[in-house]
Design an enzyme around this catalytic site. Structure first.
Site, mmCIF file in Angstrom:
data_model
loop_
_atom_site.group_PDB
_atom_site.id
_atom_site.type_symbol
_atom_site.label_atom_id
_atom_site.label_comp_id
_atom_site.label_asym_id
_atom_site.label_seq_id
_atom_site.Cartn_x
_atom_site.Cartn_y
_atom_site.Cartn_z
ATOM 1 N N GLY A 13 52.156 51.903 -8.868
ATOM 2 C CA GLY A 13 53.058 51.216 -7.957
ATOM 3 C C GLY A 13 52.728 49.756 -7.783
ATOM 4 O O GLY A 13 53.593 48.968 -7.409
ATOM 5 N N LYS B 258 53.411 47.837 -11.931
ATOM 6 C CA LYS B 258 54.407 48.756 -12.476
ATOM 7 C C LYS B 258 54.620 48.565 -13.971
ATOM 8 O O LYS B 258 54.935 49.516 -14.688
ATOM 9 C CB LYS B 258 55.744 48.572 -11.744
ATOM 10 N N ASN C 169 58.264 51.748 1.528
ATOM 11 C CA ASN C 169 58.945 51.185 0.354
ATOM 12 C C ASN C 169 60.032 52.134 -0.112
ATOM 13 O O ASN C 169 59.925 53.355 0.029
ATOM 14 C CB ASN C 169 57.946 50.889 -0.773
ATOM 15 N N PHE D 116 61.449 53.024 -8.590
ATOM 16 C CA PHE D 116 60.995 52.944 -9.987
ATOM 17 C C PHE D 116 61.582 51.728 -10.713
ATOM 18 O O PHE D 116 62.032 51.826 -11.862
ATOM 19 C CB PHE D 116 61.357 54.211 -10.759
ATOM 20 N N ASN E 280 51.513 56.140 -15.523
ATOM 21 C CA ASN E 280 52.283 57.005 -14.634
ATOM 22 C C ASN E 280 53.737 56.937 -15.070
ATOM 23 O O ASN E 280 54.321 55.845 -15.135
ATOM 24 C CB ASN E 280 52.100 56.498 -13.200
ATOM 25 N N SER F 14 58.027 60.930 -6.014
ATOM 26 C CA SER F 14 58.523 59.764 -5.286
ATOM 27 C C SER F 14 59.760 60.160 -4.476
ATOM 28 O O SER F 14 60.639 60.868 -4.985
ATOM 29 C CB SER F 14 58.902 58.643 -6.252
ATOM 30 N N ASN G 29 62.045 58.095 -3.626
ATOM 31 C CA ASN G 29 63.022 57.018 -3.754
ATOM 32 C C ASN G 29 63.928 57.124 -4.973
ATOM 33 O O ASN G 29 64.725 56.227 -5.232
ATOM 34 C CB ASN G 29 62.294 55.665 -3.765
ATOM 35 N N THR G 30 63.799 58.208 -5.750
ATOM 36 C CA THR G 30 64.730 58.505 -6.840
ATOM 37 C C THR G 30 65.454 59.794 -6.484
ATOM 38 O O THR G 30 64.804 60.837 -6.341
ATOM 39 C CB THR G 30 63.990 58.660 -8.179
ATOM 40 N N LYS H 201 51.330 64.274 -10.059
ATOM 41 C CA LYS H 201 51.266 63.634 -8.734
ATOM 42 C C LYS H 201 52.247 64.327 -7.799
ATOM 43 O O LYS H 201 53.440 64.427 -8.094
ATOM 44 C CB LYS H 201 51.602 62.147 -8.831
ATOM 45 N N ASN I 50 51.516 61.269 -3.022
ATOM 46 C CA ASN I 50 52.479 60.178 -3.016
ATOM 47 C C ASN I 50 52.785 59.775 -1.575
ATOM 48 O O ASN I 50 52.142 60.251 -0.632
ATOM 49 C CB ASN I 50 53.759 60.616 -3.751
#
Length: 344
Positions: A65, A68, A113, A117, A146, A182, A184-185, A222, A251
């Site tokens: 993160g 990236k 955040n 990605f 990652n 994550s 956020n996807t 993860k 995460n």
């Protein structure tokens, strides 16, 4: 004034006056320049350890993160990290979610955040890594890569998406981490469900054996901190079944109940509010498997790092703590480890 105090009292307040993502880009530019410096931090040899067949000069790493796109890997070795995990990298380049998408919460020593990605894509990152190898400046610390799912890829095609990145990046990774956690996807965390995860792990390990039958790349998974323990037990069983090398815990979290209502917003929370839950999950995993656990979440000082090691972590990673405490945090954790070793 020590380096840590200088960062906390002078540099951090100045940086925190500006937009978080803008500061991050400036920091990465500075680190690219710093990577050319002709000196290295030399960790005490007593800190070295071998985990999943990889030798780590010290057990304090940079979490995914931060870098990236793998643009400043040599700089992190010079700062004293024992390993770096670059990414998350997806098969196709993507811009991520709309800005603003990084929010600092200084009183809580936390960050929210919702980056999504954002990265240059596996082909571009592989080309960058090939150039770094050719330059002779490849770091002497392990490099983890990652990888995650491209946002537009349907969930039923996720395995092929991960394999595309895995194949392009294979020559450059000391280990891989499959990011299925994550927040956020959209839909990504569905890959933690038993059937979907079984398919993904089987596909990646099959390709791993085809690429390098004599020496597989260690592959880790993860996971999210928001999973219930029965689900984590299912995941442990699948990870063992498919011969993965370990688990990265954890995460960012969707649970923002520790924050005052006005501070809550869409995205994943990291930093001190995650400390207790992350440690709880590390301890749970370590009590149920011999697989190595890489701990990340709420590590802001030597005590919080030692808490993770005492819970069973083989390695730890910094992200939010690194932003709030600066590079001196690495040395403080390693010093605490040495002190503990010498007191035995």
């Amino acid at each position: 004034m020590t380096g840590g105090a200088l960062y906390r009292n002078l540099l951090r307040p100045a940086l925190f006056r500006f937009d978080a993502e803008r500061v991050h880009h400036l920091a990465m530019s500075a680190l690219r320049a710093f990577a050319l410096a002709p000196w290295h931090q030399r960790p005490d040899p007593k800190l070295a350890r071998e985990v999943f067949g990889v030798r780590f000069p010290n057990p304090v790493g940079l979490a995914a993160g931060f870098d990236k796109n793998a643009v400043a890997l040599p700089a992190f070795e010079k700062l004293g990290f024992g390993f770096v995990e670059a990414g998350t990298i997806t098969a196709a380049a993507q811009p991520g979610n709309p800005k603003p998408r990084i929010f600092r919460l200084p009183p809580q020593q936390a960050i929210i955040n919702r980056l999504g990605f954002n990265n240059d894509g596996a082909e571009a990152v592989a080309a960058r890594l090939a150039r770094l190898k050719a330059s002779g400046r490849w770091p002497c610390i392990p490099i983890g890569l990652n990888i995650g799912k491209t946002k537009v890829t349907p969930i039923e095609q996720a395995a092929a998406d991960y394999l595309s990145s895995f194949e392009k990046l294979f020559p450059f990774a000391d280990y891989f981490v499959l990011n299925v956690s994550s927040p956020n996807t959209p839909g990504l965390r569905a890959l933690q469900d038993k059937e979907a995860l079984n398919q993904l792990l089987a596909a990646v390990q099959r390709r791993n054996r085809e690429f390098s039958p004599a020496r597989l790349r260690p592959v880790l998974l993860k996971i999210a901190p928001d999973l219930e323990f029965p689900r984590i037990e299912e995941i442990i069983a699948l990870v063992e079944q498919h011969g993965l090398a370990g688990i990265v815990a954890t995460n960012t979290t969707l649970d923002q109940s520790a924050l005052p209502e006005p501070l809550r917003r869409e995205g994943g929370l990291s930093g001190l509010p995650l400390r207790a839950r992350s440690t709880e999950i590390v301890r749970f995993i370590a009590s149920r498997t011999a697989l190595p656990v890489v701990a990340v979440g709420g590590i802001h000082d030597a005590d919080s790092a030692m808490e993770k090691f005492d819970a069973g972590a083989a390695l730890v990673q910094l992200y939010t703590g690194f932003i709030y405490e600066g590079p001196a945090l690495i040395a403080r954790i390693n010093a605490a480890l040495l002190q503990k070793m010498e007191s035995r």
